[in-house]
Design a protein around this motif. Structure first.
Motif, short mmCIF file in Angstrom:
data_model
loop_
_atom_site.label_atom_id
_atom_site.label_comp_id
_atom_site.label_asym_id
_atom_site.label_seq_id
_atom_site.Cartn_x
_atom_site.Cartn_y
_atom_site.Cartn_z
N ASN A 22 0.73 -1.13 0.12
CA ASN A 22 0.00 -0.02 0.12
C ASN A 22 0.86 1.27 -0.02
OD1 ASN A 22 -2.47 -1.69 0.06
ND2 ASN A 22 -2.23 -1.89 2.18
N GLU A 23 1.96 1.11 -0.69
CA GLU A 23 2.86 2.41 -0.70
C GLU A 23 3.07 2.58 -2.31
OE1 GLU A 23 4.53 4.09 1.53
OE2 GLU A 23 4.20 2.89 3.45
N TYR A 24 3.72 3.50 -2.54
CA TYR A 24 4.11 3.84 -3.95
C TYR A 24 5.57 3.32 -4.36
CZ TYR A 24 0.10 6.98 -4.67
OH TYR A 24 -1.12 7.46 -4.71
N ILE A 25 5.63 2.64 -5.35
CA ILE A 25 7.03 2.20 -5.62
C ILE A 25 7.54 2.59 -7.06
CG2 ILE A 25 6.75 0.15 -4.28
CD1 ILE A 25 6.57 -1.67 -6.53
N GLY A 26 8.85 2.48 -7.21
CA GLY A 26 9.42 2.78 -8.55
C GLY A 26 9.91 1.38 -9.33
N ILE A 27 9.82 1.24 -10.61
CA ILE A 27 10.07 0.06 -11.19
C ILE A 27 11.16 0.34 -12.47
CG2 ILE A 27 9.43 -2.27 -12.08
CD1 ILE A 27 7.01 -2.38 -10.65
N GLY A 28 12.31 -0.14 -12.43
CA GLY A 28 13.25 -0.31 -13.62
C GLY A 28 12.88 -0.96 -14.85
N THR A 29 13.75 -1.09 -15.49
CA THR A 29 13.53 -2.04 -16.82
C THR A 29 14.48 -3.28 -17.05
OG1 THR A 29 12.77 0.20 -17.54
CG2 THR A 29 13.62 -1.58 -19.33
N GLY A 30 13.92 -4.05 -17.92
CA GLY A 30 14.82 -5.09 -18.36
C GLY A 30 14.23 -6.44 -17.86
N SER A 31 15.11 -7.72 -18.36
CA SER A 31 14.20 -8.93 -18.04
C SER A 31 14.32 -9.52 -16.69
CB SER A 31 15.33 -10.21 -18.70
OG SER A 31 16.68 -9.96 -18.52
N THR A 32 15.26 -8.91 -15.67
CA THR A 32 15.10 -9.29 -14.31
C THR A 32 13.86 -8.64 -13.75
OG1 THR A 32 17.66 -9.21 -14.46
CG2 THR A 32 16.53 -9.36 -12.21
N VAL A 33 13.66 -7.37 -14.07
CA VAL A 33 12.74 -6.39 -13.70
C VAL A 33 11.18 -7.21 -14.28
CG1 VAL A 33 11.21 -4.24 -14.23
CG2 VAL A 33 13.57 -4.13 -13.42
N ASN A 34 11.23 -7.70 -15.41
CA ASN A 34 10.15 -8.68 -15.87
C ASN A 34 9.74 -9.52 -15.14
OD1 ASN A 34 9.78 -6.60 -17.89
ND2 ASN A 34 10.80 -7.80 -19.41
N TYR A 35 10.86 -10.21 -14.81
CA TYR A 35 10.51 -11.47 -13.56
C TYR A 35 9.95 -10.80 -12.28
CZ TYR A 35 12.83 -14.57 -16.61
OH TYR A 35 13.35 -15.41 -17.74
N PHE A 36 10.48 -9.74 -11.70
CA PHE A 36 9.99 -8.96 -10.63
C PHE A 36 8.48 -8.97 -10.62
CE2 PHE A 36 8.90 -4.97 -8.60
CZ PHE A 36 9.16 -5.46 -7.24
N ILE A 37 8.23 -8.12 -12.02
CA ILE A 37 6.80 -7.95 -12.18
C ILE A 37 5.93 -8.90 -12.07
CG2 ILE A 37 5.10 -6.80 -13.74
CD1 ILE A 37 7.36 -4.80 -14.44
N GLN A 38 6.26 -10.01 -12.77
CA GLN A 38 5.49 -11.08 -12.76
C GLN A 38 5.00 -11.85 -11.05
OE1 GLN A 38 6.84 -14.07 -15.87
NE2 GLN A 38 7.52 -12.48 -16.95
N ALA A 39 6.44 -11.83 -10.40
CA ALA A 39 6.34 -12.16 -9.24
C ALA A 39 5.43 -11.32 -8.32
CB ALA A 39 7.94 -12.53 -8.72
N LEU A 40 5.54 -10.03 -8.40
CA LEU A 40 4.79 -9.13 -7.72
C LEU A 40 3.09 -9.43 -7.84
CD1 LEU A 40 4.34 -6.84 -5.91
CD2 LEU A 40 4.75 -5.32 -7.39
N ALA A 41 2.95 -9.47 -9.16
CA ALA A 41 1.52 -9.66 -9.68
C ALA A 41 1.11 -11.23 -8.84
CB ALA A 41 1.14 -9.83 -11.00
N ALA A 42 1.75 -12.28 -9.08
CA ALA A 42 1.55 -13.51 -8.44
C ALA A 42 1.40 -13.77 -7.17
CB ALA A 42 2.28 -14.57 -8.94
N SER A 43 2.11 -12.65 -6.40
CA SER A 43 2.13 -12.64 -4.73
C SER A 43 0.96 -12.09 -4.24
CB SER A 43 3.44 -11.53 -4.47
OG SER A 43 2.90 -10.34 -4.46
N GLY A 44 0.03 -11.28 -4.74
CA GLY A 44 -1.08 -10.83 -4.28
C GLY A 44 -0.70 -9.54 -3.60
N LYS A 45 0.29 -9.23 -3.31
CA LYS A 45 0.60 -8.09 -2.55
C LYS A 45 0.23 -6.66 -3.34
CE LYS A 45 4.69 -7.88 0.33
NZ LYS A 45 6.33 -7.61 0.54
#
Ligand code: 5RP
Length: 219
Positions: A22-45
């Motif tokens: 429930n905070e604002y975050i910043g997100i970079g760019t690249g293939s590692t970031v893409n895995y992070f975004i997928q994991a964040l979405a799957a986490s339910g956070k």
């Protein structure tokens, strides 16, 4: 999936633990970031919103249903998540392999915590093997290239690539990065340089480092 991709996926998944809910975050760019975004979405956070560092990341955020906000919508970001091309033991980085270094540095500067995610190949004793990306105004490309040659680098235009801000990238090989703080500032003083990929002044606070044996947290 290559072994390196698997490590990037592990780093991205582990980094989700550092996402403040429930905070604002910043997100970079690249293939590692893409895995992070997928994991964040799957986490339910859930986050209130994310500031993106590139058009590519914005497309990923939309795909995975993470609300995007702009830097103008927020005052500070609680945390920033990004990959790196190289990161040393002081958590200084070379970034920009994906060409998003300008917005990455801006978004990182607005964030209270920088979480870098990397596979072990990126963790180095000394920066400088990866050619240093320098974003330049197209009009000044040759002028800047000559200055970079004088500084001992071997600039190469990233052919056919335009940044999201309409600039070009010179990838500079053989640059002496042994004084990264000084060099980061010096490069940005060259007229025509928009930004360079040295993140020496603003280091990462936390490195999520994936090795075949497991994920290590380096602070
Ligand atoms: C983009 C970057 C990336 O963080 C860097 O290139 C690492 O990318 P990847 O995670 O695909 O290895 O700086 O401008």
């Amino acid at each position: 999936m290559t072994a390196q991709d698997d490590l990037k996926r592990m780093a991205g998944a582990k980094a989700v633990e550092f996402v403040p809910e429930n905070e604002y975050i910043g997100i970079g760019t690249g293939s590692t970031v893409n895995y992070f975004i997928q994991a964040l979405a799957a986490s339910g956070k859930t986050v209130k919103g994310a500031v993106s560092s590139s058009n590519a990341t914005s497309a990923m955020l939309e795909k995975y249903g993470i609300p995007e906000v702009t830097l103008s919508d927020v005052v500070r970001l609680s945390a920033y998540f990004d990959g790196a091309d190289e990161v040393n033991h002081s958590l200084q980085m070379v970034k920009g392999g994906g060409g998003a270094l300008l917005r990455e540095k801006i978004v990182a500067s607005a964030s209270d915590l920088f979480v870098c995610m990397a596979d072990e190949s990126k963790y180095v004793a000394r920066l400088g093997k990866f050619p240093l990306p320098v974003e330049v105004v197209p009009h000044a490309r040759s002028l800047v290239a000559r200055q970079l040659l004088k500084l001992g680098g071997q600039p190469q235009l990233r052919v056919g690539f335009t940044t999201d801000s309409g600039n070009e990238i010179l990838d500079v090989a053989d640059m002496d990065l042994s004084r990264p703080l000084t060099l980061e500032d010096e490069l940005n003083k060259i007229p025509g340089v928009v930004e360079n990929g040295l993140f020496a002044r603003h280091t990462a606070d936390i490195l999520v480092l994936a090795r075949p044996s497991g994920v290590e947290i380096v602070r």
